[in-house]
Scaffold this active site. Structure first.
Site, PDB file in Angstrom:
ATOM      1  N   ARG A  49      51.962  45.798  70.305  1.00  0.00           N
ATOM      2  CA  ARG A  49      50.551  45.710  70.720  1.00  0.00           C
ATOM      3  C   ARG A  49      50.101  44.255  70.791  1.00  0.00           C
ATOM      4  O   ARG A  49      49.212  43.905  71.538  1.00  0.00           O
ATOM      5  CB  ARG A  49      49.648  46.512  69.774  1.00  0.00           C
ATOM      6  CG  ARG A  49      48.156  46.329  70.060  1.00  0.00           C
ATOM      7  CD  ARG A  49      47.295  47.490  69.578  1.00  0.00           C
ATOM      8  NE  ARG A  49      47.629  47.953  68.254  1.00  0.00           N
ATOM      9  CZ  ARG A  49      47.311  47.296  67.107  1.00  0.00           C
ATOM     10  NH1 ARG A  49      46.635  46.172  67.161  1.00  0.00           N
ATOM     11  NH2 ARG A  49      47.667  47.794  65.946  1.00  0.00           N
ATOM     12  N   ASP A 101      36.598  36.049  88.659  1.00  0.00           N
ATOM     13  CA  ASP A 101      37.597  37.046  89.043  1.00  0.00           C
ATOM     14  C   ASP A 101      38.221  36.570  90.354  1.00  0.00           C
ATOM     15  O   ASP A 101      37.556  36.510  91.383  1.00  0.00           O
ATOM     16  CB  ASP A 101      36.913  38.414  89.207  1.00  0.00           C
ATOM     17  CG  ASP A 101      37.904  39.531  89.552  1.00  0.00           C
ATOM     18  OD1 ASP A 101      38.961  39.239  90.140  1.00  0.00           O
ATOM     19  OD2 ASP A 101      37.596  40.705  89.248  1.00  0.00           O
ATOM     20  N   TYR A 151      33.072  43.671  91.667  1.00  0.00           N
ATOM     21  CA  TYR A 151      33.887  44.895  91.713  1.00  0.00           C
ATOM     22  C   TYR A 151      33.139  46.047  91.021  1.00  0.00           C
ATOM     23  O   TYR A 151      32.463  45.830  90.008  1.00  0.00           O
ATOM     24  CB  TYR A 151      35.215  44.607  91.005  1.00  0.00           C
ATOM     25  CG  TYR A 151      36.125  45.797  90.916  1.00  0.00           C
ATOM     26  CD1 TYR A 151      36.788  46.277  92.036  1.00  0.00           C
ATOM     27  CD2 TYR A 151      36.324  46.443  89.698  1.00  0.00           C
ATOM     28  CE1 TYR A 151      37.624  47.379  91.947  1.00  0.00           C
ATOM     29  CE2 TYR A 151      37.164  47.542  89.602  1.00  0.00           C
ATOM     30  CZ  TYR A 151      37.804  48.001  90.737  1.00  0.00           C
ATOM     31  OH  TYR A 151      38.621  49.079  90.643  1.00  0.00           O
ATOM     32  N   LYS A 203      46.798  44.451  91.952  1.00  0.00           N
ATOM     33  CA  LYS A 203      46.563  44.225  93.383  1.00  0.00           C
ATOM     34  C   LYS A 203      47.596  43.260  93.979  1.00  0.00           C
ATOM     35  O   LYS A 203      48.750  43.604  94.048  1.00  0.00           O
ATOM     36  CB  LYS A 203      45.136  43.738  93.587  1.00  0.00           C
ATOM     37  CG  LYS A 203      44.071  44.541  92.834  1.00  0.00           C
ATOM     38  CD  LYS A 203      43.903  45.948  93.366  1.00  0.00           C
ATOM     39  CE  LYS A 203      42.991  46.801  92.492  1.00  0.00           C
ATOM     40  NZ  LYS A 203      41.679  46.208  92.192  1.00  0.00           N
TER      41      LYS A 203
END
Ligand SMILES: *Cc1c(COP(=O)(O)O)cnc(C)c1O
Length: 402
Positions: A60, A185, A113, A210
């Protein structure tokens, strides 16, 4: 400076961040799915656990395959530090939750977004964090709002789906003067076409799902910056919050990134050609692409981007009825809610980027029901143009015979 440091971005995309993770003479970074990393030496284990010595403890927190992915992105964005996430939205939300506390004020734009916008409208306000939405690309308004008090300036440029542009350097400078943190972003532009850190951003975010991955087969997010303490704070939030990138995803994203430069250059070329072609079509009302002279912030795009990117959108006459006829007629396009992949991908804005909004809300944002988002793929541009041409002509014929 080593020869590697001086290498161009296309070379770094291929070679960057891999050497330290190769084992057994393998030329490719392995997937290491191991959840835990063992130590026979109790003192060494302790030193790694408290961060005094490099190494891995538990999946993790860190993982070698995931770290190779982070190292490659750092090299591509020219950043000193970076950390990764299970998705792009985890990167966005973890960054915001790391820094924001009740009473803070975020200045942002209206066209972020959809998921990010939901954080701003639904989740941050319930922690008494104020979010101010400026008209995207209205720099005077952004500066005015920053002056009223701003903890964090959050930008995204180009935006989804009308590819609006905000001047990163200008607004970052203003935010810095107010002591605010600047987060950008950079998913749509990619590190190939834009490097916000060189324009004054503190933190750069990517949905690796993406363009970075580029093959629509792995989810991931990443955050990079030059201030190691800032990135370390985000990493710490993420290791506790648990939105960790999976090593298998890291492997796929790492492989995808090797061709990032090639892909994005082709996608950018294809987008310019398609945008220019669509502008001539009788059935098309308007075309949005930062590379077109007709784009309202074309000059800003020109000054801060190396290429205008693979994303464009266009509005067709006849609204959703025309969209319904047109999109199924395309042969070389996925009709899906994704973007940045090697295949051309199309979708109505009302179904993809702005599905959460009512038609009235979309209209207020300048998103008509006939707006189609196109993520250009790497296909031969002549085939893509011919495909759109046949689809538009066939729809035109259907409409005129009706
Ligand atoms: C897709 C996207 C995100 C979210 O990324 P996920 O990997 O889907 O969580 C964030 N920002 C932008 C600009 C995006 O396109």
């Amino acid at each position: 400076m080593s020869r590697f440091d001086q290498a161009r971005i296309g070379t770094k995309a291929v070679w960057g961040g891999e050497k330290d993770y190769l084992v057994h003479g393998a030329t490719q970074v392995p997937v290491i799915p191991s959840v835990a990393f063992g130590y026979d030496d109790m003192d060494e284990w302790y030193d790694v656990a408290i961060g005094k010595k490099k190494g891995h403890i538990y999946g993790r927190n860190t993982n070698p395959t995931v770290q190779a992915f982070e190292d490659k992105v750092k090299l591509l964005e020219g950043a000193k530090a970076g950390t990764s996430f299970s998705t792009g939205m985890a990167a966005v939300s973890n960054t915001l939750y790391t820094f924001l506390v009740p009473g803070d004020r975020v200045v942002t734009i209206k066209d972020t977004y959809g998921g990010t916008n939901k954080l701003f409208t639904e989740f941050l306000p319930r922690l008494q964090i104020e979010v101010v939405f400026c008209e995207t690309g209205n720099h005077e308004q952004i500066e005015k709002e920053i002056a009223k008090g701003c903890t964090l300036l959050y930008l995204e440029t180009p935006t989804n789906p009308t590819v609006k542009i905000t001047d990163i350097k200008r607004t970052a400078q203003c935010a810095k003067a107010s002591g605010a943190l600047v987060v950008v972003d950079n998913t749509f532009a990619t590190p190939i076409n834009q490097n916000p850190l060189t324009l004054g951003a503190d933190i750069v975010i990517h949905s690796a799902t993406k363009f970075l991955g580029g093959h629509a087969d792995a989810l991931g997010g990443v955050v990079v910056g030059n201030d190691e303490e800032l990135v370390e704070a985000i990493y710490h939030y993420r290791e506790i919050n648990g939105a960790t990138m999976d090593p298998w995803a890291a492997y796929l994203l790492l492989r995808g990134m090797k061709t990032l430069d090639l892909r994005v250059k082709r996608q950018t070329e294809n987008a310019m050609k398609l945008a220019t072609f669509l502008e001539q079509s009788d059935l098309v009302e308007s075309v949005f692409y930062p590379g077109l002279d007709t784009h309202p912030n074309h000059e800003i795009a020109k000054s801060q981007m190396k290429g205008y990117g693979g994303m464009l959108s266009f509005a067709v006459k006849g609204g959703i009825d025309t969209v319904r006829e047109l999109l199924p007629r395309l042969e070389f396009a996925n009709r899906a809610a994704n973007l940045g992949s090697v295949e051309t991908t199309v979708g109505p804005a009302r179904t993809t980027s702005h599905v959460e909004c009512t038609p009235e809300e979309r209209a207020a944002m300048g998103i008509s029901e006939g707006l189609i988002r196109v993520s250009c793929g790497i296909e031969d541009p002549d085939d893509i143009l011919a495909d759109f041409k046949q689809a538009l002509e066939s729809v035109n014929a259907t409409i005129s015979t009706n």
